[in-house]
Structures are given as C-alpha cells and as structure tokens.
Design an enzyme around this catalytic site. Structure first.
Site, PDB file in Angstrom:
ATOM      1  N   CYS A  78     -24.373  18.061  87.189  1.00  0.00           N
ATOM      2  CA  CYS A  78     -23.770  16.933  87.895  1.00  0.00           C
ATOM      3  C   CYS A  78     -22.261  16.997  88.061  1.00  0.00           C
ATOM      4  O   CYS A  78     -21.742  17.003  89.185  1.00  0.00           O
ATOM      5  CB  CYS A  78     -24.162  15.641  87.182  1.00  0.00           C
ATOM      6  SG  CYS A  78     -24.098  15.772  85.380  1.00  0.00           S
ATOM      7  N   HIS A 141     -17.970  10.524  87.147  1.00  0.00           N
ATOM      8  CA  HIS A 141     -18.344  11.718  86.380  1.00  0.00           C
ATOM      9  C   HIS A 141     -17.326  12.858  86.448  1.00  0.00           C
ATOM     10  O   HIS A 141     -17.677  14.023  86.261  1.00  0.00           O
ATOM     11  CB  HIS A 141     -19.716  12.197  86.824  1.00  0.00           C
ATOM     12  CG  HIS A 141     -20.634  12.542  85.678  1.00  0.00           C
ATOM     13  ND1 HIS A 141     -20.471  12.006  84.425  1.00  0.00           N
ATOM     14  CD2 HIS A 141     -21.714  13.363  85.602  1.00  0.00           C
ATOM     15  CE1 HIS A 141     -21.420  12.475  83.631  1.00  0.00           C
ATOM     16  NE2 HIS A 141     -22.180  13.307  84.307  1.00  0.00           N
TER      17      HIS A 141
END
Length: 522
Positions: A78, A141
């Site tokens: 990710c 993130h």
C-alpha cells in the site's frame, strides 16, 4: 522620455488585456477524480469477469469509458504504491523502501519514523499552479507525523486517517488510529468511528462518500476546478460495510464491501451528471495493489487468472483493475492495451491541467491521454520492485523474473500463504531465489498465470532476453535511490497525541523514545 513611458504603459495594458481575453475564452481544465481502492483485485469487477456480476456501476463506467486490462501498481504493498501515484516516481526514488533486509516489503505503520520527504513534489501541490482545489478522502499512508501531514504536501482538505484501520487497541500499549478533518483529529477508529469486527458493520464508506459529494458540490458552486483523491479502504482487512450492504453479496463480507464501493462510485458519477459537469470531469478508478489472498476468501478478493496476490511481484500482486471515464472525450466502450502504471495518473493529471511534470527529477509516469483519446500505444517497461530489489520486468508480452520469493518457509508453515492453492514449482519459492543471469521468462499473453517459463534454449527465450537486458541495464545504471524512509521504528512516535486531541480529551502519554530498526518479515 515621458512619451516613451506612456507608450510603454499603453503597450503593457494591451498585452494584459489580450492575455485576459485569452484566459476568458480558454476552456477551464477538467476536474480530476482519482478513486483508489485498497487491496482490490483485478478479478473483483464484473467487467473483468467476476461471475457474481455485482458491480453494475463500475461495469457501466467501463462501457462509457476505457478499460485497461494491463494496468499495474508500482509496488505490491500500500504505502509505496500510494507514494508512486502522488509523485509519478518509483517508490525506490522517493525513499519508500527499506534496506533492513533484501527484497522486504515495508509500509507506514504507526510506529514508523519516516514518511514522504519534503523534497518530493506531490500532485496536489503541482495542480495548485492551475488553480485546482484539492481534497483527500480516506487513507493517506505516507507518514503520520506532523511533517508528513497531507495538507503540508499540497492538499487543501482532508477527511480520513494517516494509517490503516487496524485495531482495536487498548490505548496503553498502542493507541487507536486517529481520524482527521483537515489539521486536527476528530476521533479514533473503534471509538468515535466504530468498526464492529464480529459483524463487519461500519459506516465509514458512507461517511467518505458524503465527504466526496460535499466537496464536489462546493467546488462546482465556486466554479473552481478540483482534484479529488478518494482513497477508501473498506476492502482492506478487516473488511467492513454499512448495515444496508451487509449480507447482500453472494461473495460474503468482502463482496458486501465491494458492492458498497460500487454504489458509491455510481453516486459520485451520478452527481457529476446531475451538476452538468460530467464532460468536464476526468475520473479514474484503480487499486493500490492486488487482492490480499492471505486474507481470502472471507476478507480478501480475487486476482482473476493471475498468480498470487498482495506482497508478491507476480501478476496477482501488482496488476490492477483500471477504468478511465471522461464523457465526450474518451470513446465509450474502449479497451486499451497500453501497459499502464499507477504512476501514470500523476503525469496524466498534470497533462489534463495543462502542466508539465517537474524537470529536475526522474518521472516514471507516462501521459495516458494519447492512448485514451487517440488509441496510440507506447511501448514501455513495467518494473516490479519489492523493497530495494528489482524483482522482475515486463516488456511487451514478456515478463522476466530476476528474483522469485513469496515468503519464508517459517511464515508459510505458520499458515501465512500469499499464493493459496497456486504453488508453481520453481516459481512460487519460499526462499529468495536469484535468476539474474538466466531470468525466468513468461509470455503473459499465452500464460497470464506465470506457470510455464520459456525454455532457456529456445529462440523465443533468447530473443526476449536480448530485448529486455539493455532496458534493465539502462534503468539500473541511471537509478538514484532516495534516502530510505522505512528503516526506523519507534513506539514513541505512534498516534498518542495527534493535533486536536486536547479539544476531545483524547491525548495519550507516549512511552520513552527508543528508535530501533523496523522488522519486515516478508
């Protein structure tokens, strides 16, 4: 002199007047909406062959736009993939990798010290040059410490979280992950923003949808072009859906989450139509990496015919669903065989805005507009990195593996399986196997599942190797890795006291600062 000065002023006024008329007459740049899913696989949409056919809105989006069968993440995990989208650069260039081990996947859990460097120029900051308002909804993130905050890197608004929605935690050994509105937290997952692990119920996707719809309405009312980065995470384990969608899919809870996302995409596209801005809005749907087969079937999706999943550099780990939609511009029902990358969304978005990518650094993303608008294809390599290691490359129909590895025997024996039911002898290895002198080469057209490597002695193998070798050599000789950001962890930097915690009475006391090397097992 006075006459000359007066003439100069008149000339300047004429130039400014002409420039103003030109700007007034020019069409405004299109709105840009990038819809990034989390751990969604190539095989999760009906248009890609998912047999339940439970994604009518995304399937319609494809029939009205362009479908990319060969579109790739920049990493099988990710955080690095998201860094690549927003910078247009391979994660190894921006520092989103680790040197704590060879070919180790690394990301940004809340104990990570690093994040997106200030030296990187992100898409929202560049789009400001063309007058865009920007918002991120969902998962950032790219680092949770103050210097990595998305509003410090070009976004005007944020509603979402800096980390994945893991938990719940006890707020003593580990804090629950905060949810932000702009600069300050407004609560934490499993507290003000509940996720019921037993039932899978959570209203987060509905909240994220309303954030997107409200932003679109506000910018349309202000007649300002906008960039919406909708990065929802319902398909990342622990998978969740709202009550209205739970139990509605033939695929179980994961399918419920996909159905809710599909409905949300339909509502976003519907609002663009209702506001009369569909033809001035470019929308792209894709995912950050392949489906997490380690969580399947209850908490993970499908990678269709491809080998393995998230965490690996086989096709299932990095080939993604991808749909582009721009009514009146992109031909309806088009299938583009242009090899695409998530990094291309950076360059394509700048092109849509009439901007050039930064010229002071290597940019890996291509402009996809020629492929979408004119059907023009560009041959380009797709590089598959895992941490600090180039594992494979695809050029044309041929994919060469220089290293193979799924995960360690130790993990595999404990039940951690990134390729369940897909063991391919000599390919899905549980030790790091080097093939740099004689790479394993597959023809992805005939063998999309990477099960039958070409014979080393065949003329086809030798021809493919002759084409691939110089491309890889040029890439490796010119590559300048960024300073690794994912090497150091520290319990003290977790989300103990995010900005705004004082107002909510949510500040927690951090432990003593003890920096240490992060451990990345695979």
């Amino acid at each position: 002199m006075a006459a000359v000065a007066a003439a100069s002023r008149r000339c300047l006024l004429l130039v400014l007047s002409a420039a103003g008329l030109g700007l007034t007459g020019a069409p405004p740049p299109p709105n840009i909406l990038l819809l990034l899913m989390d751990d969604m696989g190539w095989g999760d949409l009906g248009v890609y062959g998912e047999p339940s056919r439970e994604t009518p809105n995304l399937d319609r989006m494809a029939t009205e736009g362009t479908l990319f069968p060969s579109f790739y993440a920049a990493n099988p995990l990710c955080s690095p993939s998201r860094a690549a989208l927003l910078t247009g650069r391979l994660p190894i260039r921006s520092g989103f990798y680790t040197t704590n081990g060879h070919a180790r996947n690394a990301y940004t859990p809340q104990e990570i010290v690093g994040g997106i460097p200030d030296s990187e120029r992100l898409l929202p900051a560049l789009l400001k040059g063309a007058g865009y308002a920007s918002k991120i909804v969902g998962k950032w993130h790219l680092g949770h410490r103050p210097q990595f905050h998305p509003l410090r890197h070009g976004f005007d608004e944020w509603f979402g979280s800096p980390n994945c929605h893991f938990g719940p935690y006890d707020n003593r050994a580990r804090p629950n992950i905060p949810v932000y509105r702009d600069w300050e937290m407004v609560g934490r997952y499993y507290e003000e923003f509940p996720i019921h692990l037993k039932t899978g119920e959570s209203n987060l996707t509905q909240i994220y949808l309303q954030e997107a719809l409200g932003f679109i309405r506000r910018q349309q009312a202000a007649h300002r072009p906008f960039f919406l980065y909708w990065a929802v995470d319902a398909t990342h384990a622990p998978v969740y859906a709202s009550r209205a969608f739970l139990g509605t899919s033939q695929r179980g809870r994961y399918g419920d989450a996909v159905r809710e996302i599909d409905d949300s995409v339909g509502r976003i596209l519907g609002l663009l139509r209702d506001l009369g801005v569909a033809e001035s809005s470019f929308v792209f749907f894709t995912s950050d990496n392949g489906a997490a087969l380690v969580s399947a079937p209850k908490q993970g999706g499908s990678n269709g015919p491809f080998l393995c999943g998230k965490q690996t550099t086989f096709e299932g780990g990095m080939r993604e669903p991808a749909i582009a939609w721009w009514p009146g511009h992109i031909p309806a029902g088009q299938v583009s065989h242009q090899p695409g990358s998530i990094m291309d969304l950076f360059t394509t978005s700048l092109s849509l805005a009439g901007l050039q990518p930064p010229s002071d650094r290597a940019i890996d993303g291509l402009d996809l507009l020629p492929a979408m608008l004119q059907g023009r294809l560009t041959e380009r390599p797709i590089f598959y990195y895992r941490g600090n290691t180039l594992m494979a490359v695809t050029l044309g129909q041929y994919k060469a593996h220089f290293w193979t590895w799924t995960n360690s025997w130790e993990e595999f024996r404990q039940g951690v399986d990134f390729c369940p039911g897909q063991n391919v002898s000599g390919v899905t290895t549980h030790s790091q196997e080097e093939h740099t002198r004689l790479p394993l080469i597959f023809h992805l057209g005939r063998d999309p599942g990477e099960r039958f490597p070409l014979s080393f002695a065949s003329s086809e193998y030798l021809d493919a190797l002759r084409k691939i070798t110089p491309v890889v050599q040029r890439h490796q000789e010119s590559l300048v890795p960024g300073q690794p950001q994912l090497n150091v962890c520290n319990q003290a930097v977790m989300n103990w006291a995010p900005p705004g915690c004082e107002k909510l009475g949510k500040c927690l006391t951090p432990p003593e600062s003890v920096p240490e090397k992060c451990s990345w097992p695979h």
